[in-house]
Design a protein around this motif. Structure first.
Motif, mmCIF file in Angstrom:
data_model
loop_
_atom_site.group_PDB
_atom_site.id
_atom_site.type_symbol
_atom_site.label_atom_id
_atom_site.label_comp_id
_atom_site.label_asym_id
_atom_site.label_seq_id
_atom_site.Cartn_x
_atom_site.Cartn_y
_atom_site.Cartn_z
ATOM 1 N N ALA A 93 1.124 -1.052 0.001
ATOM 2 C CA ALA A 93 0.499 -0.261 0.177
ATOM 3 C C ALA A 93 1.156 1.646 0.092
ATOM 4 C CB ALA A 93 -1.057 0.193 1.204
ATOM 5 N N TRP A 94 1.827 1.025 0.942
ATOM 6 C CA TRP A 94 2.929 2.764 0.525
ATOM 7 C C TRP A 94 3.123 2.991 -0.603
ATOM 8 C CZ3 TRP A 94 7.781 3.690 -0.177
ATOM 9 C CH2 TRP A 94 8.489 5.212 0.738
ATOM 10 N N LEU A 95 3.688 1.750 -1.038
ATOM 11 C CA LEU A 95 4.612 1.776 -2.255
ATOM 12 C C LEU A 95 3.555 2.503 -3.728
ATOM 13 C CD1 LEU A 95 6.190 -1.896 -2.731
ATOM 14 C CD2 LEU A 95 7.676 0.445 -2.729
ATOM 15 N N GLU A 134 -3.759 1.808 7.291
ATOM 16 C CA GLU A 134 -5.020 1.412 7.007
ATOM 17 C C GLU A 134 -6.112 1.008 6.053
ATOM 18 O OE1 GLU A 134 -9.353 4.920 6.196
ATOM 19 O OE2 GLU A 134 -6.991 5.587 7.585
ATOM 20 N N ILE A 135 -5.110 1.610 4.770
ATOM 21 C CA ILE A 135 -5.742 0.201 3.740
ATOM 22 C C ILE A 135 -5.559 -1.626 3.700
ATOM 23 C CG2 ILE A 135 -4.618 -0.875 1.185
ATOM 24 C CD1 ILE A 135 -4.407 3.249 1.051
ATOM 25 N N ALA A 136 -4.664 -1.573 4.562
ATOM 26 C CA ALA A 136 -3.957 -3.036 4.423
ATOM 27 C C ALA A 136 -4.531 -3.360 5.533
ATOM 28 C CB ALA A 136 -2.530 -2.711 4.831
ATOM 29 N N ASN A 175 -7.009 -1.977 -4.399
ATOM 30 C CA ASN A 175 -8.542 -1.620 -5.151
ATOM 31 C C ASN A 175 -8.280 -0.590 -4.208
ATOM 32 O OD1 ASN A 175 -9.325 -2.643 -7.205
ATOM 33 N ND2 ASN A 175 -10.052 -4.438 -5.930
ATOM 34 N N GLY A 176 -7.949 -0.651 -2.421
ATOM 35 C CA GLY A 176 -8.154 0.343 -1.549
ATOM 36 C C GLY A 176 -6.733 1.746 -1.944
ATOM 37 N N ALA A 177 -6.073 1.316 -2.351
ATOM 38 C CA ALA A 177 -4.693 2.341 -2.706
ATOM 39 C C ALA A 177 -5.411 3.091 -3.969
ATOM 40 C CB ALA A 177 -2.932 1.872 -2.805
ATOM 41 N N ARG A 178 -5.421 2.300 -4.734
ATOM 42 C CA ARG A 178 -6.857 3.713 -6.452
ATOM 43 C C ARG A 178 -7.709 4.125 -5.350
ATOM 44 N NH1 ARG A 178 -7.560 -2.034 -9.240
ATOM 45 N NH2 ARG A 178 -5.275 -1.877 -10.674
ATOM 46 N N SER A 179 -7.927 3.566 -4.847
ATOM 47 C CA SER A 179 -9.286 4.684 -4.618
ATOM 48 C C SER A 179 -9.202 6.151 -3.600
ATOM 49 C CB SER A 179 -10.335 3.796 -3.232
ATOM 50 O OG SER A 179 -11.222 4.351 -2.831
#
Length: 176
Positions: free
Chosen positions: A32-34, A44-46, A75-79
């Motif tokens: 997610a950090w990447l 939070e995403i994870a 998907n969470g990172a995209r959002s």
């Protein structure tokens, strides 16, 4: 009979997700950090991915938990990135129309006093007042959410917030 089956399904989900959490938490946060380059947002995403996996445990094919987690994280990172772009466009359009950006009270307080000084002053408050102020102004929780979190009445939340802000105001006035 259905409740036993439900309890067994929840127990299986708990065990399975716990096992995957132990192995995949750090890699999912790193993934997610990447994308988002923000430590807290990545966590939070994870975390959201693991919650989703727990909810969908019975629908995820056996052995596909890690893949499901990766998909949720991406998907969470995209959002999150889409949301960030929307915020940036809004800020740019607001500036283009000549509206002034007004800093929040928290930003203003931090810029005037400095974060270290403000946190030092918060530490001098009684525990309950400090807890209410942190939950309200740093986590942006509502009075009802704070009351539920701390196990107190909403009226008590208001009283503690009022007293805590008054104490901080007094400390600030004594400073100047």
């Amino acid at each position: 009979m259905g409740t036993r089956r439900d309890a067994a399904a929840r127990a299986a989900a708990d065990d399975g997700v716990s096992t995957l959490y132990a192995v995949h938490w750090r890699p999912m946060v790193r993934l997610a950090w990447l994308f988002v380059h923000d430590d807290l947002l990545a966590e939070e995403i994870a975390q959201d991915a693991f919650v989703s996996l727990h909810r969908k445990w019975n629908d995820v094919r056996e052995g596909r938990g890690a893949a499901y987690l990766r998909q949720c994280v991406v998907n969470g990172a995209r959002s999150a990135l889409r949301h960030h772009k929307v915020e940036q466009r809004y800020l740019e359009s607001t500036r283009a129309r000549g509206r002034l950006h007004v800093a929040s009270a928290e930003d203003e307080a931090l810029s005037v006093t400095g974060a270290d000084e403000l946190f030092g002053r918060l530490q001098r408050l009684p525990d309950r007042q400090r807890e209410v102020l942190v939950l309200r102004y740093f986590l942006d929780l509502s009075e009802a959410q704070i009351a539920e979190t701390l196990g107190i009445a909403p009226g008590s939340v208001k009283a503690h917030a009022h007293r805590g802000l008054a104490a901080l105001r007094t400390q600030m006035e004594e400073r100047t």
